[in-house]
Design a protein around this motif. Structure first.
Motif, short mmCIF file in Angstrom:
data_model
loop_
_atom_site.label_atom_id
_atom_site.label_comp_id
_atom_site.label_asym_id
_atom_site.label_seq_id
_atom_site.Cartn_x
_atom_site.Cartn_y
_atom_site.Cartn_z
N THR A 33 0.84 -1.21 0.00
CA THR A 33 0.00 0.00 0.00
C THR A 33 0.87 1.26 0.00
O THR A 33 0.56 2.24 -0.69
CB THR A 33 -0.92 0.02 1.23
N GLU A 34 1.98 1.24 0.78
CA GLU A 34 2.88 2.38 0.82
C GLU A 34 3.65 2.52 -0.51
O GLU A 34 3.92 3.62 -0.98
CB GLU A 34 3.87 2.25 1.99
N GLN A 35 4.02 1.38 -1.10
CA GLN A 35 4.70 1.42 -2.40
C GLN A 35 3.80 2.07 -3.45
O GLN A 35 4.26 2.91 -4.24
CB GLN A 35 5.09 0.00 -2.84
N ASN A 36 2.54 1.68 -3.47
CA ASN A 36 1.59 2.27 -4.42
C ASN A 36 1.42 3.77 -4.16
O ASN A 36 1.30 4.57 -5.10
CB ASN A 36 0.23 1.57 -4.33
N TYR A 37 1.39 4.13 -2.89
CA TYR A 37 1.24 5.54 -2.51
C TYR A 37 2.41 6.36 -3.06
O TYR A 37 2.22 7.44 -3.63
CB TYR A 37 1.16 5.64 -0.99
N LEU A 38 3.64 5.86 -2.89
CA LEU A 38 4.82 6.58 -3.37
C LEU A 38 4.83 6.68 -4.89
O LEU A 38 5.21 7.71 -5.45
CB LEU A 38 6.10 5.90 -2.89
N GLU A 39 4.43 5.61 -5.57
CA GLU A 39 4.40 5.64 -7.03
C GLU A 39 3.43 6.71 -7.52
O GLU A 39 3.66 7.37 -8.54
CB GLU A 39 4.00 4.26 -7.57
N HIS A 40 2.32 6.87 -6.78
CA HIS A 40 1.30 7.83 -7.20
C HIS A 40 1.79 9.28 -7.06
O HIS A 40 1.51 10.12 -7.92
CB HIS A 40 0.03 7.63 -6.38
N ILE A 41 2.53 9.58 -5.99
CA ILE A 41 2.96 10.97 -5.76
C ILE A 41 4.36 11.27 -6.30
O ILE A 41 4.80 12.42 -6.28
CB ILE A 41 2.90 11.32 -4.26
#
Length: 319
Positions: free
Chosen positions: A112-120
């Protein structure tokens, strides 16, 4: 921060440094020394092998390691933001090393954190200065930091801006800092036998020597505070026509700009300058549209430069 989080943070601090002082922990977590001592006893009771030495600090017994650390979303975002700054404000080698370290951090994050970083990741950007960079080689920062860590001499080819001269120096590096879009090296110059401030963009070449030096210098921040405390800033106030003001752009920031006030007569601008000579020469580029309000010493500087310029023009006409 609750006590459990604080105990975990203190444990991470102990693993990340050879010695941690009680006062440093008290300041970092805004707690009393008595609370620090109590927290240390709690960690010891939990089986953490802490070594405490009066007057020195706390450390972990050799060989003790924490299990893998998980980063919060906020901590991971802070790392991502720092990557943008490192990429923009340091050399290519240092930037590459930081990106490699961040990849390792990403690898231990939850999905979930990996996806969050990819998004921002594409929503954070640090734009480079419009002024051309002049780094002394691709690994200047790493070379300087290596010299500091290993107490090795650096040999630099340096361009002194105010004297307009090139010099070759052997220096004992003490520390680096970033100010007003430039990296600076504080070092003991063996040629001048004194502490000097070397701007990275004026170092034309740099070499790491095998010679080592005795680290007998004062703490780095003492030198930084001393250098800039001794640097006498002089207040300047000018009035500038509004039609000319719009053409100054970011130049004003390089001259020590402090504040401005728009009036019917023009723009009143306040500066704190390190050099009246330098400010006077910059002022003359728009002097037909401006008035010096203070100090009188600046007015005299401008008059002197103007008189010298007129004399030069007369000599050129005679020729």
């Amino acid at each position: 921060m609750n006590r459990l989080d604080r105990l975990s943070a203190i444990l991470i601090q102990l693993q990340s440094r050879k010695v941690v002082k009680a006062q440093d922990l008290a300041s970092r977590y805004d707690i009393s020394l008595r609370t620090v001592y109590r927290d240390m006893r709690s960690l010891e009771e939990a089986g953490v092998p802490i070594i405490g030495e009066a007057g020195v600090g706390y450390s972990l017994a050799a060989g003790y390691r924490l299990p893998p650390v998980m980063f919060s979303r906020e901590e991971a975002t802070a790392f991502l933001t720092a990557e943008k700054l490192v990429s923009s404000l340091t050399d290519a080698a240092n930037s590459a090393s930081y990106r490699a370290a961040l990849d390792k951090i990403r690898a231990v994050l939850r999905s979930t954190e990996q996806n969050y970083l990819e998004h921002i990741d594409t929503r954070i950007e640090v734009l480079e200065s419009r002024r051309p960079a002049n780094h002394p080689g691709e690994n200047a920062m790493q070379t300087i930091l290596k010299a500091i860590a290993e107490r090795r001499l650096l040999e630099i080819d340096y361009f002194a801006y105010y004297r307009q001269e090139h010099t070759n120096r052997q220096v004992e590096p003490i520390g680096v800092f970033f100010l007003d879009n430039f990296w600076h090296l504080i070092a003991w110059c063996r040629s001048r036998k004194a502490i000097r401030d070397f701007r990275f963009d004026r170092i034309l070449n740099i070499r790491l020597l095998e010679l080592q030096f005795d680290d007998i210098h004062e703490p780095f921040m003492n030198y930084v505070r001393s250098l800039y405390r001794e640097m006498a800033l002089q207040p300047v106030q000018i009035s500038l026509d509004q039609h000319a003001y719009i053409h100054l752009g970011e130049q004003k920031y390089y001259q020590g700009f402090v504040s401005e006030e728009i009036t019917p007569e023009g723009v009143i601008m306040d500066f704190m300058t390190m050099s009246l000579e330098g400010f006077a020469r910059w002022y003359m580029s728009f002097s037909d549209c401006a008035t010096i309000l203070s100090p009188n010493a600046l007015i005299e500087k401008v008059k002197t430069i103007h008189t010298a310029a007129e004399k030069k023009m007369q000599q050129m006409q005679c020729c």
